[in-house]
Design an enzyme around this catalytic site. Structure first.
Site, PDB file in Angstrom:
ATOM      1  N   LYS A  78      12.532  -2.935  -3.843  1.00  0.00           N
ATOM      2  CA  LYS A  78      11.886  -3.365  -2.621  1.00  0.00           C
ATOM      3  C   LYS A  78      13.024  -3.562  -1.429  1.00  0.00           C
ATOM      4  O   LYS A  78      14.057  -4.091  -1.692  1.00  0.00           O
ATOM      5  CB  LYS A  78      11.496  -4.674  -2.832  1.00  0.00           C
ATOM      6  CG  LYS A  78      10.443  -5.488  -1.791  1.00  0.00           C
ATOM      7  CD  LYS A  78      10.028  -6.829  -2.435  1.00  0.00           C
ATOM      8  CE  LYS A  78       8.923  -7.419  -1.292  1.00  0.00           C
ATOM      9  NZ  LYS A  78       8.538  -8.657  -1.942  1.00  0.00           N
ATOM     10  N   SER A 153       3.425  -8.931  -1.445  1.00  0.00           N
ATOM     11  CA  SER A 153       4.138  -8.270  -0.574  1.00  0.00           C
ATOM     12  C   SER A 153       4.893  -6.906  -0.961  1.00  0.00           C
ATOM     13  O   SER A 153       5.283  -5.888  -0.439  1.00  0.00           O
ATOM     14  CB  SER A 153       4.977  -8.919   0.142  1.00  0.00           C
ATOM     15  OG  SER A 153       6.057  -9.525  -0.584  1.00  0.00           O
ATOM     16  N   SER A 177       4.152 -12.159  -5.108  1.00  0.00           N
ATOM     17  CA  SER A 177       4.599 -10.898  -4.345  1.00  0.00           C
ATOM     18  C   SER A 177       4.950  -9.846  -5.706  1.00  0.00           C
ATOM     19  O   SER A 177       5.081  -8.693  -5.338  1.00  0.00           O
ATOM     20  CB  SER A 177       5.438 -10.704  -3.332  1.00  0.00           C
ATOM     21  OG  SER A 177       4.746 -11.417  -2.273  1.00  0.00           O
TER      22      SER A 177
END
Ligand code: GLN
Length: 475
Positions: A78, A153, A177
């Protein structure tokens, strides 16, 4: 052979038996990324040069007989996990061209394993969101239906694994997330106990809740990915070295296990299709001999509102560092204050600005006690009630998300609808508990996630239970 559809464990076997080379594995993944990423937007940066250099190093380890658990396995981060010399954007315009001068602990550990970096994945700006629609670089699409969000996210990391672009990716989980996007894309996502994994080099959002966790297509792969990331590095004082058994994480007997279903987490918000798949999984667990009981934790009703005081409060403080001087974007102004204002006005997106304002508000004198202090009390009660439940239950289970993947744009006008997406995942962050999401079926073609929460530092048992449940559901 389709190398991209294999798990890391399967790839490792082929690499060790020399049926394939690391370069072939990496090449196959870059080729699929080139083909699919234009539509999916799972990757923000693709690191071909680095990936092939990693491949050569991994091959040398295999040839020298020094291969480790994940040597030669492709992976992605990420884009809020810092990588030395590789752009790290946090999905924000303010860091669009930011090249970090150091590696996060996780990046160092992955390199030591001989894993091969494919790139950096899309996210909601600074990890604030549940749909990856708040990225400054456009939304990521769900591989199961391109009109729908992958969750967030860490949506890019989840979509990458679901679309076979990488067998393992890493995300961060502050309120859900990792688990929520794992559920919405049908993969495994694990949030470790707070304090298991160093946050050194994870760009801070809400430091008292943030934890790095892996995505994979099997619990076995997620376990390996977690194991390489856990433990002290001397750089994050919240990391505790604690008992952990790899043997336990490989699967545990569920016959006679006490499993609690928190009534409030399976409530009005739960879609019928999600309910059906969840109930099916519970029935399978009962057939396997688990002792399942419903119980009540009324305080979880306040989870989302508590979270949306604490997380913005910490975020408003953490994001103060983006001032046009130290990192990334700088927009000039007549004075240095003007410069900072202009930089932040242009660099941050709407969601981030709103949270900074809410966070500053709840911390301001006169409101601190009414909001922030109260939220901290609610958080303490939540932790205590779960701890009390763990006296009785080995695990607490729930759907990971009350709904399946929703349409892109559907909830952007209704921030509250977006925020309840984390209703079932927030409690584990509040208490620091380990929790995993695995797929438990489909509702109208869309994946449904099953969440297993354990007591603090029972990461091995949560992974072990998930591994067993995965086996039962695969039937
Ligand atoms: N969706 C939650 C939020 O918007 C959780 C995000 C996260 O876990 N990083 O803050």
């Amino acid at each position: 052979m389709d190398l991209c559809s294999l798990t890391a464990a399967e790839l490792r076997r082929l690499l060790d038996s020399r049926d394939v080379s690391v370069r072939e594995v990496v090449e196959a993944h870059f080729a699929l990324i080139a083909k699919k990423n234009g539509d999916l937007n799972a990757f923000l940066t693709v690191t071909e040069e680095r990936g092939y250099a990693d491949a050569d190093r991994a091959q040398a380890m295999i040839d020298a007989g020094t291969a480790k658990a994940l040597t030669g396995v492709p992976y992605a981060f990420k884009d809020n996990i810092v990588t030395n010399g590789i752009r790290t954007t946090c999905g924000s315009k303010i860091l669009e061209n930011y090249i970090p001068p150091y590696d996060s602990t996780l990046a160092t550990r992955a390199a030591e394993q001989g894993m091969c970096l494919l790139g950096k994945t899309n996210l909601d700006e600074f990890a604030m969101g549940s749909s990856t629609e708040h990225s400054a670089f456009g939304p990521t699409r769900n591989p199961h239906d391109s009109d729908r969000v992958p969750g967030g996210s860490s949506g890019g990391s989840a979509a990458a694994v679901a679309a076979n672009l990488a067998p393992i990716t890493f995300g961060s989980d502050t309120g859900g997330s990792v688990r929520q996007p794992a559920a919405l894309t049908g993969v495994v996502g694990f949030k470790p106990t707070y304090g298991r994994v160093s946050r050194y080099g994870l760009v801070a959002f809400c430091s008292s809740l943030d934890q790095i966790g892996p995505f994979a297509r099997s619990v076995e792969d997620a376990t390996h990915a977690f194991e390489i990331s856990m433990g002290h590095d001397g750089k994050d004082s919240t990391v505790a070295d604690h008992d952990y058994s790899h043997e336990v994480a490989r699967g545990i007997e569920l016959k006679g296990a006490h499993v609690g279903v928190a009534r409030e987490l399976v409530g009005d918000l739960t879609e019928p299709g999600v309910m059906g798949a969840f109930q099916g999984a519970l029935d399978s667990l009962a057939n396997a001999g688990a002792d399942i009981e419903e119980f009540s934790v009324p305080i979880v009703e306040h989870g989302v509102s508590t979270y949306y005081i604490i997380a913005p409060a910490e975020a408003s403080s953490n994001l103060a560092r983006f001032d046009g001087v130290r990192y990334g974007l700088r927009v000039d102004g007549a004075t240095h204050i003007e410069m900072m204002k202009n930089t932040r006005a242009e660099g941050f997106g709407k969601e981030v600005k709103e949270r900074i304002m809410i966070g500053t508000y709840v911390l301001s004198s006169g409101y601190y006690d009414a909001f922030y202090a109260k939220a901290q009390k609610a958080r303490a009660v939540m932790k205590k009630e779960f701890q009390a439940a763990f006296e009785k239950y080995d695990f607490i289970v729930s759907p990971t998300s009350p709904t399946t993947a929703f349409k892109i744009g559907e909830r952007t006008k209704d921030p509250l609808a977006l925020k309840v997406a984390d209703f079932c995942t927030i409690p584990a962050n509040m208490g620091g508990f380990p929790a995993i999401s695995i797929n438990c079926g489909y509702a109208e073609g869309l994946p449904v996630g099953f969440q297993v929460i354990g007591n603090s530092f029972d990461d091995d048992r949560v992974l072990g239970a998930a591994r067993t449940i995965e086996g039962i559901l695969a039937g």
